[in-house]
Design an enzyme around this catalytic site. Structure first.
Site, PDB file in Angstrom:
ATOM      1  N   ASP A  56       0.825  -1.215   0.000  1.00 14.90           N
ATOM      2  CA  ASP A  56       0.000   0.000   0.000  1.00 14.90           C
ATOM      3  C   ASP A  56       0.856   1.261   0.000  1.00 14.90           C
ATOM      4  O   ASP A  56       0.675   2.156   0.827  1.00 14.90           O
ATOM      5  CB  ASP A  56      -0.932   0.020   1.211  1.00 14.90           C
ATOM      6  CG  ASP A  56      -1.647  -1.302   1.426  1.00 14.90           C
ATOM      7  OD1 ASP A  56      -2.033  -1.919   0.432  1.00 14.90           O
ATOM      8  OD2 ASP A  56      -1.809  -1.703   2.598  1.00 14.90           O
ATOM      9  N   GLU A 232     -11.369  -0.682  -3.340  1.00 14.29           N
ATOM     10  CA  GLU A 232     -10.616  -0.066  -2.248  1.00 14.29           C
ATOM     11  C   GLU A 232      -9.395   0.656  -2.808  1.00 14.29           C
ATOM     12  O   GLU A 232      -9.132   0.639  -4.015  1.00 14.29           O
ATOM     13  CB  GLU A 232     -10.193  -1.120  -1.221  1.00 14.29           C
ATOM     14  CG  GLU A 232      -9.211  -2.144  -1.758  1.00 14.29           C
ATOM     15  CD  GLU A 232      -8.821  -3.208  -0.737  1.00 14.29           C
ATOM     16  OE1 GLU A 232      -9.514  -3.342   0.276  1.00 14.29           O
ATOM     17  OE2 GLU A 232      -7.822  -3.910  -0.975  1.00 14.29           O
TER      18      GLU A 232
END
Length: 359
Positions: A56, A232
């Site tokens: 991420d 997401e």
């Protein structure tokens, strides 16, 4: 970063073969006779993986000439920062822990997907976390630092970003457009049969939403629903009179991939009808380059200040033993983002690893 598990169904072979063919065409087109040493750098100007075991990823290029890097640590227990004057330098830059999970209570578990932003002369970090005693009660939280140097000063906990529902929510990102600041994030909407969709709201300040909160996207295509129905990790890029909002879909194994929403810069961003959704993923796993589950991307610019750079994580193997969330080998990667003639981004394929001499 949804809670995913291994699933047996692969993504569309047609998409993978199409991406591999495109890779071969691009490699052939970029060949320059007589410049043998320049060719590898033209094909892959960065050494990948850039940072190992950091998922991420978020890279912010600041006005001080530095790149600031943060990402999810595989232990899910802290927020880290690195800094370098070059993108490549982030690979070996010293890493500082600027905040740790609480031993009990809120912000005690699953410290996920931090993003570092400079807003109004202060630094802010958006991240997801859960109480130590209820580790799947994940919500969005904000840290603030008034010091000009984010490695110094005090990181103040500004609290939870309050959304319309007290449900699973994560992966907040923020951007401005024509004087208005927005927050985009992933959340489970009560009453819908999915894990998370994408939502957008205007902001009253860096930790408070204001006005309506609209749904931009929900998992609907097959490639968004492999294992888990997930949208997401949104991130915005403004170019060529449009805003391109990328996001990640499906399970966090090799099915993970990147989708994209687009809106005209003159449109009302808070009208869901203004946004269009690509029916196919824009960035997927690739068997030829052996990169799997590319996703949770952001964008930055190269050292020239003009060339766009795609930042993402991926694994170097397809098969995972056990829960993918327990596998630490999602590595941060970077590569040049190209552009099509119509002004839309061309993501290409996740490039192969750079093999260094002597390895």
């Amino acid at each position: 970063m949804s809670r995913e598990h291994d699933l047996p169904q692969p993504p569309s072979r047609r998409l993978l073969l199409k991406s591999a063919a495109a890779a071969g065409a691009l490699t052939a087109a970029s060949a320059v006779p007589g410049v043998a040493h320049a060719q590898p750098r033209r094909a892959a100007p960065y050494e990948n993986p850039l940072v190992r075991q950091r998922a991420d990823p978020h890279i912010h290029r600041h006005t001080d000439g530095h790149y600031y890097f943060t990402a999810t640590a595989p232990e899910y227990d802290r927020i880290i920062l690195r800094r370098s004057r070059t993108l490549g330098g982030l690979s070996t830059a010293a890493e500082s822990v600027i905040w740790r999970a609480h031993p009990t209570g809120d912000m005690g578990a699953h410290i996920w997907a931090p993003e570092l932003h400079r807003i109004g002369g202060k630094w802010y970090i958006y991240f997801a976390s859960a109480p130590a005693e209820d580790i799947w009660k994940i919500r969005i939280w904000v840290l603030e630092n008034a010091h000009p140097d984010p490695f110094k000063g005090t990181w103040v906990e500004k609290g939870q970003v309050k959304t319309a529902w007290e449900t699973f929510s994560l992966d907040a990102t923020t951007f401005t457009h024509r004087g208005t600041r927005y927050l985009c994030w992933a959340q489970h909407e009560p009453g819908l049969d999915n894990n998370t969709g994408l939502f957008l709201s205007e902001m009253a300040n860096p930790w408070t939403l204001t006005g309506p909160q609209i749904r931009l996207s929900t998992p609907e295509f097959d490639w968004e629903c492999v294992g888990f129905k997930v949208n997401e990790g949104p991130y915005a890029l403004k170019r060529n009179g449009r805003i391109f909002l990328t996001y990640s879909a499906s399970a966090t194994d090799y099915h993970y991939c990147v989708g994209m929403l687009t809106v005209d810069a003159d449109a009302n961003l808070m009208d869901p009808a203004s946004w269009s959704k690509s029916p196919t993923p824009v960035f997927t796993s690739n068997d030829t380059t052996k990169q799997y589950g590319p996703g949770h991307n952001c964008f930055t610019v190269a050292e020239d200040g003009r060339s766009d750079v795609l930042v993402y994580h991926a694994r170097q193997y397809k098969e995972i033993v056990g829960d993918p969330l327990n596998d630490p080998n999602r590595h941060t990667r970077v590569q040049k983002l190209n552009w099509n003639a119509d002004g839309t981004p061309n993501f290409g394929i996740p490039v192969a690893d750079v093999v260094k001499e002597g390895t």
